[in-house]
Structure formats: structure tokens, C-alpha cells
Design a protein around this motif. Structure first.
Motif, PDB file in Angstrom:
ATOM      1  N   ARG A  76       1.506   7.939  -5.576  1.00  0.00           N
ATOM      2  CA  ARG A  76       1.114   7.871  -4.162  1.00  0.00           C
ATOM      3  C   ARG A  76       0.112   6.748  -3.899  1.00  0.00           C
ATOM      4  O   ARG A  76      -0.336   6.583  -2.762  1.00  0.00           O
ATOM      5  CB  ARG A  76       0.531   9.211  -3.718  1.00  0.00           C
ATOM      6  CG  ARG A  76       1.538  10.357  -3.787  1.00  0.00           C
ATOM      7  CD  ARG A  76       0.950  11.661  -3.298  1.00  0.00           C
ATOM      8  NE  ARG A  76       0.627  11.620  -1.878  1.00  0.00           N
ATOM      9  CZ  ARG A  76       0.090  12.626  -1.220  1.00  0.00           C
ATOM     10  NH1 ARG A  76      -0.194  13.768  -1.863  1.00  0.00           N
ATOM     11  NH2 ARG A  76      -0.191  12.531   0.061  1.00  0.00           N
ATOM     12  N   ALA A  77      -0.241   6.000  -4.945  1.00  0.00           N
ATOM     13  CA  ALA A  77      -1.114   4.839  -4.739  1.00  0.00           C
ATOM     14  C   ALA A  77      -0.419   3.856  -3.799  1.00  0.00           C
ATOM     15  O   ALA A  77       0.774   3.568  -3.942  1.00  0.00           O
ATOM     16  CB  ALA A  77      -1.435   4.174  -6.072  1.00  0.00           C
ATOM     17  N   THR A  97      -7.364   7.993   4.992  1.00  0.00           N
ATOM     18  CA  THR A  97      -7.722   6.906   4.069  1.00  0.00           C
ATOM     19  C   THR A  97      -6.482   6.384   3.355  1.00  0.00           C
ATOM     20  O   THR A  97      -5.392   6.957   3.444  1.00  0.00           O
ATOM     21  CB  THR A  97      -8.727   7.383   3.001  1.00  0.00           C
ATOM     22  OG1 THR A  97      -8.153   8.478   2.290  1.00  0.00           O
ATOM     23  CG2 THR A  97     -10.042   7.823   3.628  1.00  0.00           C
ATOM     24  N   TYR A  98      -6.714   5.304   2.631  1.00  0.00           N
ATOM     25  CA  TYR A  98      -5.659   4.631   1.857  1.00  0.00           C
ATOM     26  C   TYR A  98      -5.920   4.869   0.370  1.00  0.00           C
ATOM     27  O   TYR A  98      -7.048   4.693  -0.104  1.00  0.00           O
ATOM     28  CB  TYR A  98      -5.700   3.134   2.178  1.00  0.00           C
ATOM     29  CG  TYR A  98      -4.756   2.269   1.389  1.00  0.00           C
ATOM     30  CD1 TYR A  98      -3.399   2.209   1.697  1.00  0.00           C
ATOM     31  CD2 TYR A  98      -5.222   1.471   0.338  1.00  0.00           C
ATOM     32  CE1 TYR A  98      -2.543   1.387   0.996  1.00  0.00           C
ATOM     33  CE2 TYR A  98      -4.364   0.642  -0.368  1.00  0.00           C
ATOM     34  CZ  TYR A  98      -3.032   0.611  -0.035  1.00  0.00           C
ATOM     35  OH  TYR A  98      -2.176  -0.219  -0.741  1.00  0.00           O
ATOM     36  N   ILE A  99      -4.923   5.348  -0.359  1.00  0.00           N
ATOM     37  CA  ILE A  99      -5.080   5.566  -1.804  1.00  0.00           C
ATOM     38  C   ILE A  99      -4.977   4.214  -2.500  1.00  0.00           C
ATOM     39  O   ILE A  99      -3.891   3.658  -2.633  1.00  0.00           O
ATOM     40  CB  ILE A  99      -4.025   6.545  -2.347  1.00  0.00           C
ATOM     41  CG1 ILE A  99      -4.110   7.883  -1.618  1.00  0.00           C
ATOM     42  CG2 ILE A  99      -4.222   6.753  -3.855  1.00  0.00           C
ATOM     43  CD1 ILE A  99      -3.079   8.902  -2.071  1.00  0.00           C
ATOM     44  N   LYS A 100      -6.125   3.707  -2.924  1.00  0.00           N
ATOM     45  CA  LYS A 100      -6.170   2.371  -3.511  1.00  0.00           C
ATOM     46  C   LYS A 100      -5.785   2.369  -4.985  1.00  0.00           C
ATOM     47  O   LYS A 100      -5.130   1.437  -5.464  1.00  0.00           O
ATOM     48  CB  LYS A 100      -7.584   1.788  -3.345  1.00  0.00           C
ATOM     49  CG  LYS A 100      -7.704   0.327  -3.717  1.00  0.00           C
ATOM     50  CD  LYS A 100      -9.070  -0.204  -3.337  1.00  0.00           C
ATOM     51  CE  LYS A 100      -9.170  -1.709  -3.612  1.00  0.00           C
ATOM     52  NZ  LYS A 100     -10.479  -2.247  -3.199  1.00  0.00           N
ATOM     53  N   ASP A 101      -6.201   3.401  -5.707  1.00  0.00           N
ATOM     54  CA  ASP A 101      -5.929   3.421  -7.150  1.00  0.00           C
ATOM     55  C   ASP A 101      -6.026   4.858  -7.658  1.00  0.00           C
ATOM     56  O   ASP A 101      -6.805   5.663  -7.132  1.00  0.00           O
ATOM     57  CB  ASP A 101      -6.943   2.534  -7.888  1.00  0.00           C
ATOM     58  CG  ASP A 101      -6.547   2.273  -9.331  1.00  0.00           C
ATOM     59  OD1 ASP A 101      -5.376   2.515  -9.678  1.00  0.00           O
ATOM     60  OD2 ASP A 101      -7.402   1.813 -10.117  1.00  0.00           O
ATOM     61  N   VAL A 102      -5.222   5.162  -8.674  1.00  0.00           N
ATOM     62  CA  VAL A 102      -5.278   6.453  -9.356  1.00  0.00           C
ATOM     63  C   VAL A 102      -5.342   6.161 -10.852  1.00  0.00           C
ATOM     64  O   VAL A 102      -4.454   5.515 -11.395  1.00  0.00           O
ATOM     65  CB  VAL A 102      -4.047   7.333  -9.036  1.00  0.00           C
ATOM     66  CG1 VAL A 102      -4.147   8.666  -9.764  1.00  0.00           C
ATOM     67  CG2 VAL A 102      -3.911   7.549  -7.536  1.00  0.00           C
ATOM     68  N   ARG A 103      -6.399   6.630 -11.496  1.00  0.00           N
ATOM     69  CA  ARG A 103      -6.592   6.341 -12.922  1.00  0.00           C
ATOM     70  C   ARG A 103      -6.737   7.644 -13.711  1.00  0.00           C
ATOM     71  O   ARG A 103      -7.346   8.597 -13.246  1.00  0.00           O
ATOM     72  CB  ARG A 103      -7.849   5.492 -13.146  1.00  0.00           C
ATOM     73  CG  ARG A 103      -7.875   4.196 -12.364  1.00  0.00           C
ATOM     74  CD  ARG A 103      -9.193   3.490 -12.588  1.00  0.00           C
ATOM     75  NE  ARG A 103      -9.447   2.463 -11.585  1.00  0.00           N
ATOM     76  CZ  ARG A 103     -10.629   1.921 -11.354  1.00  0.00           C
ATOM     77  NH1 ARG A 103     -11.675   2.307 -12.061  1.00  0.00           N
ATOM     78  NH2 ARG A 103     -10.780   0.988 -10.420  1.00  0.00           N
ATOM     79  N   ARG A 104      -6.195   7.620 -14.917  1.00  0.00           N
ATOM     80  CA  ARG A 104      -6.383   8.748 -15.840  1.00  0.00           C
ATOM     81  C   ARG A 104      -7.605   8.451 -16.704  1.00  0.00           C
ATOM     82  O   ARG A 104      -7.598   7.507 -17.497  1.00  0.00           O
ATOM     83  CB  ARG A 104      -5.147   8.920 -16.729  1.00  0.00           C
ATOM     84  CG  ARG A 104      -5.176  10.213 -17.555  1.00  0.00           C
ATOM     85  CD  ARG A 104      -4.138  10.151 -18.657  1.00  0.00           C
ATOM     86  NE  ARG A 104      -2.794  10.172 -18.164  1.00  0.00           N
ATOM     87  CZ  ARG A 104      -2.093  11.281 -17.916  1.00  0.00           C
ATOM     88  NH1 ARG A 104      -2.655  12.453 -18.122  1.00  0.00           N
ATOM     89  NH2 ARG A 104      -0.853  11.200 -17.485  1.00  0.00           N
ATOM     90  N   GLU A 105      -8.661   9.217 -16.533  1.00  0.00           N
ATOM     91  CA  GLU A 105      -9.893   9.008 -17.270  1.00  0.00           C
ATOM     92  C   GLU A 105     -10.255  10.267 -18.064  1.00  0.00           C
ATOM     93  O   GLU A 105      -9.652  11.331 -17.881  1.00  0.00           O
ATOM     94  CB  GLU A 105     -11.037   8.637 -16.318  1.00  0.00           C
ATOM     95  CG  GLU A 105     -10.802   7.317 -15.590  1.00  0.00           C
ATOM     96  CD  GLU A 105     -11.981   6.893 -14.739  1.00  0.00           C
ATOM     97  OE1 GLU A 105     -12.978   7.658 -14.689  1.00  0.00           O
ATOM     98  OE2 GLU A 105     -11.899   5.820 -14.117  1.00  0.00           O
TER      99      GLU A 105
END
Length: 567
Positions: free
Chosen positions: A162-163, A209-217
Motif C-alpha cells: 500500500r506504499a 495522509t500518503y503512505i510514503k514507506d513501509v519498512r520491516r524493522e
């Protein structure tokens, strides 16, 4: 805590309740329970034993087994969980007191006609353990950890694709200027530098809002939101303008000064639809919906054009443009505007020209008509003076040459004589005399440059290299390039020049041979020819065009290295 039948009956109910609460699969919770019970049992039976637990998915009964794997004599390390084929023969039967089961490649073994093979597993039922308080607490921690991991994986899988899209959420709290947003099955963060300047939010406010980035941390998936990203505005237009959503109109570029002003370039693939009008909407309804979401940000909607000059003229609206001069090699463009349009073209604090530059991807220099006229006059006077001094001409005749388009002595010396004869008042004798004077001057300059290069230490290997003029050799020698070996070690951009991006700004790298208008391709060819002559490169390797050095040269063509660019 003993594993009683009552406790076992509750296992499935507990797994289903946890799965519903965390919105994960019940199977994952049961597997976590099996793992936790197995670890707790190991603490009672011995850590070296391979204890496994299987919970019946229908009854909830937990079965504890001890597994032993058949390995070769050389691989035997743990006598509690491994045994050799000879040792396994004792157990190699359909049933051992009704407690043993053999498995091969994950399948229950029913044929015992052969012998045990490495990899076979013998499982033997062991009594359930009586879990003490510490063991029970440890089992609980294992289950919680596995459930958290499953929840994080589910959240990442849900949001990773969804980014680049818009999402609605509810503000939960503010932490050090950052907004924590509830986005349904998880939390996301809107950093303070991603908020439009004057925006403020309170808990339970709705926010788009806008989903700018999705990271696995390590701490779980992190979802980063933005309201300042240019693509946020593009996605808003996609929601408001059906033609964009359907692909009839395409957004080619977006530039924003968040909260203040923005420019968006659009193109229509249907000649009957005006892209600008479609984005504006009836009485501005569509664009006003976007403006309202962006807190009153002014938006210029611009028709995109394949011709960069035309596109730039559109991008600088509402300012009027008189002339555009494009420098492809430098990636820069000069725009000439009427004197009274200068402030409008630049915009408040340079905003208009900065957004136009972001939109077109070009460095833009804006000149007034008066400034451009003065510059042209200065160039005209400089060339006139050059011809007067070098060719011993009067001012009128020198101005005549410049007016006809001659810019340097080489053009006069080696141009076809017919071009000189086309000038009013120039006959064959005059044309021959002009060319003879120009050639004499050029030869004298070449000799002086060559003598100076030799005094600086330039060797014959460099002087005689094809493609280098005496003036080029002189320029190289002044910079310490005195031999063919020195020349062969140069990068193409060191010779032809280039551009380096430093802190987001394009900086010019001056090339040693740039004053002589040596192109990047010419520099590459000369450097590679020198390497072939020195035996550094096999010429047969160049036929396929896969020479790694050449690729490295091309990579550096844009300018210096990352280190030089401050990257």
C-alpha cells in the motif's frame, strides 16, 4: 501447573480467542503453544533431548514425544536426540510397547522390510510434564513472543503493497512533534517534517495522509506517512478527477512548496479532453477539493509538452517568456523575460522559478531582455576585438565578420571560401588574404603553445598523440599530465568536464580540455586509445563494448565520485 484434561480442553478456546483479538490465524497461536510447551518440557527432561508437542486440533489434547534422528557414525554428536543405524535397529519395528512411531521424509513409515536410514526419525511418547511456576511463565512468554511476531508479519504483509497510496486514519497522540496515527490494523507515524507547516492535530482527529514507506524493522513494521510529498497531491487529484483514475489524463510531474504553492504537469491522451480544464473542474470544484485538503496550497495546473522549451514556458506561468536558450550538455536552460516580468518569473523568494526547475528537472537561469542584450553586445565586442587584433582589420570589417556569424579564427581560416565571398565587399583576393592571415596566427599560436608545453616537461609520446592539439598539450602539461601514461590514467570527465550533485545542488566540474570543446565521447575514445597503445587494454575486448574500464569511465561522466560529491 499440570497439563490436565481440563487445561487441554481450554487450549483451543484460548488459541481462538487470541487469534480473534490479534487478527491472526488460530493455527499460528496453536503452533506457538506447541513450541512453548516443548521448551518447558525440555527444562524438565533435559535440554539435549528433542521434545516435541502436538496439540490435537479437534480435542485440544497435547501429546508429548521424544524424537531421535538416525545419523551416520561420523555425524553422531548428541546421544539424547540422535542414534546410528545400528543403534536404531533395536527400535525399528511397527510398534514398541505401543509408544513408538517411525517417520521418513515427513511420512509415517509402515514398511519395515529394510533397515533404518540416516534422516529417519523415531518418536516415542513420554509422560506430560508438571509445569512449575517458572516453566509456566516461560511458556507464556514464548507464546506472547510468537503471537507478536505473527502480528507484525501480518501487519507488514498488509501494508507493504500500500506504499504510494492514500490512507485515512485517526490521530492517537503526539510525540516530540511526530503524530502517531491509528490506521486500522496498526499504527503509523507522521513525522513533523512531513506535516504541512501550519497544521496541528489533537487526539481523535481524522487525518488523510500518503503512505510514503513501509519498512520491516526489529521493533516491528514501521509505516511512515507524509502530507508534504509531491505524490500526495498527485494521488488526491487521482481521487478527484475520474479521467486521471481511468488513465485518460496522466500526471507527468509534480513540484510542491508544501502549504504554499505547487505546480502539476498533466497530459491528455484524448484530444477531445482538455487536461487542465478536467483537473480544474466545473467552477474549480475539483481543484478546490485538493486545495482544501492541502490547507489552501495554491496549485498551478500546467499542460505537459515533449518539447522542453515549450514545457518550461508553460511551467513559468503566469510569467511571460520572450526566449529560451537550452544547453543540453550542461542540463541548464536560460530564460529571457521582459524587464517588468522578472519579479513574477522568479516569484516570492524564488518560489516560482524553483518549482519550475523541480517540475522540468532543469537548472534555470532567468535574464531580463536588457541583461541579455548587454551580454550579447559584450560577446559581439569581444569577437570584434579578437578579429581586429589577430587579423589586423579595421573595426567595421571585424564587425562585419561577427555579424555574419564568425566566432573564432579557426572558422575564418578553414571555412569554404564561398562563405567569405558571400559577404558584401569581399572578393577572392580579400578572402585569400583573410584566410592566410588567420592561418599564420593559428600556426604561430600552435608553435608557441608547443614550445611552452616542452618547457613544462611534456614528452613526445603525448605531443604526437593523435587528437591533441598543441594548445591541448599545453593545458595538460600545466596540470601535470606530461606523458601518455599520465593521459591514459585520466577519467573522461576530468578531460571533458561534468556535473556533480553536492547537497542537492549541481556543481560544475571543469575539464582540462573543456575550453577546447572536447565532448565526453571524444574524451572516452582518446583515453581508451591511449590505453590500447600502452598495452593496458586488449583491443579485441573493445569489440563487444563490455570493457569494465569504459563502463567505469561512463559512470563518472556526470561528475566526480560519491566522495567528491559529499554523498
Amino acid at each position: 501447573m499440570a497439563i490436565t484434561s481440563a487445561n487441554q480442553l481450554e487450549l483451543l478456546q484460548t488459541a481462538e480467542a487470541v487469534a480473534r483479538e490479534k487478527m491472526i490465524e488460530p493455527e499460528l497461536v496453536i503452533e506457538a503453544m506447541e513450541d512453548s510447551l516443548a521448551r518447558a518440557a525440555k527444562s524438565r527432561y533435559g535440554a539435549e533431548m528433542d521434545i516435541r508437542v502436538k496439540i490435537d486440533r479437534k480435542t485440544g489434547n497435547a501429546t508429548f514425544t521424544r524424537a531421535r534422528t538416525v545419523v551416520t557414525d561420523e555425524e553422531l554428536e548428541n546421544y539424547q536426540s540422535q542414534f546410528t543405524p545400528d543403534q536404531a535397529k533395536t527400535y525399528f519395528e511397527p510398534s514398541r510397547d505401543g509408544r513408538g512411531t517411525w517417520w521418513r521424509d515427513g511420512t509415517r513409515l509402515d514398511d519395515f522390510s529394510g533397515a533404518p536410514q540416516p534422516g529417519d526419525v523415531f518418536e516415542e511418547v513420554v509422560p506430560p510434564v508438571d509445569l512449575g511456576r517458572i516453566a509456566a511463565q516461560s511458556a507464556k512468554q514464548v507464546i506472547l513472543q510468537r503471537v507478536r511476531e505473527a502480528e507484525r508479519d501480518r501487519q507488514y504483509e498488509e501494508f507493504k503493497d500500500r506504499a504510494g497510496t492514500i490512507i485515512n486514519g485517526i490521530v492517537k497522540r503526539e510525540e516530540y512533534g511526530n503524530i502517531i496515527v491509528d490506521v486500522g490494523r496498526g499504527e503509523a507515524i507522521l513525522r513533523r517534517n512531513e506535516k504541512i507547516g501550519r497544521e496541528s492535530y489533537r487526539p481523535n482527529d481524522r487525518i488523510r495522509t500518503y503512505i510514503k514507506d513501509v519498512r520491516r524493522e526489529t521493533r516491528g513494521p514501521q509505516i511512515f506517512l507524509s502530507r508534504t510529498d509531491p505524490q500526495f497531491m498527485a494521488e488526491l487529484f487521482k481521487m478527484e478527477v475520474p479521467e486521471i483514475y481511468d488513465g485518460i489524463i496522466d500526471i507527468k510531474a509534480v513540484a510542491r512548496d508544501p502549504g504554499s504553492r505547487a505546480k502539476i504537469a498533466v497530459i491528455s491522451y484524448d484530444s477531445s479532453i482538455d487536461p487542465v480544464g478536467a483537473c480544474v473542474g466545473m467552477r474549480g470544484s475539483r481543484v478546490q477539493a485538493v486545495v482544501g485538503e492541502l490547507q489552501g496550497e495554491k496549485i498551478d495546473i500546467i499542460p505537459w509538452n515533449e518539447d522542453q522549451a515549450t514545457f518550461l514556458v508553460n511551467a513559468l506561468q503566469p510569467a511571460e517568456v520572450s526566449k529560451v536558450v537550452f544547453d543540453e550538455e550542461a542540463g541548464k536552460i536560460e530564460v529571457v523575460v521582459p524587464d517588468e516580468q522578472l519579479s513574477l518569473a522568479i516569484g516570492r523568494r524564488g518560489q516560482n522559478v524553483r518549482l519550475a526547475s523541480q517540475l522540468t528537472g532543469l537548472d534555470i537561469d532567468i535574464l531580463t531582455e536588457e541583461e541579455e542584450s548587454k551580454r550579447r553586445q559584450a560577446e559581439f565586442n569581444a569577437r570584434t576585438q579578437l578579429f581586429m587584433e589577430a587579423l589586423d582589420l579595421d573595426e567595421f570589417f571585424a564587425q562585419l565578420l561577427v555579424a555574419e556569424g564568425f566566432t573564432d579564427l579557426e572558422e575564418v581560416a578553414y571555412v569554404e571560401q564561398d562563405e567569405l565571398l558571400s559577404i558584401d565587399g569581399v572578393d577572392e583576393d580579400t578572402a585569400r588574404e583573410l584566410q592566410a592571415r588567420a592561418r599564420d596566427v593559428l600556426e604561430a599560436r600552435a608553435k608557441a603553445a608547443l614550445d611552452n608545453a616542452r618547457e613544462l616537461g611534456a614528452e613526445d609520446s603525448l605531443i604526437e598523440f593523435e587528437g591533441l592539439t598543441p594548445q591541448m598539450v599545453e593545458a595538460l602539461a600545466k596540470d601535470g599530465v606530461k606523458t601518455l601514461e599520465d593521459f591514459a590514467t585520466c577519467a573522461d570527465w576530468e578531460l571533458a568536464g561534468g556535473w556533480t550533485t553536492v547537497n542537492g545542488q549541481r556543481v560544475k566540474d571543469e575539464g582540462l580540455l573543456e575550453p577546447f570543446e572536447v565532448s565526453l565521447e571524444e574524451a572516452q575514445t582518446m583515453v581508451m586509445t591511449a590505453r590500447v597503445m600502452l598495452g593496458w587494454v586488449d583491443p579485441t575486448e573493445l569489440d563487444g563494448g563490455d570493457d569494465p574500464d569504459a563502463d567505469a569511465e561512463a559512470d563518472g561522466a556526470e561528475g566526480g565520485t560519491d566522495e567528491e560529491a559529499g554523498a
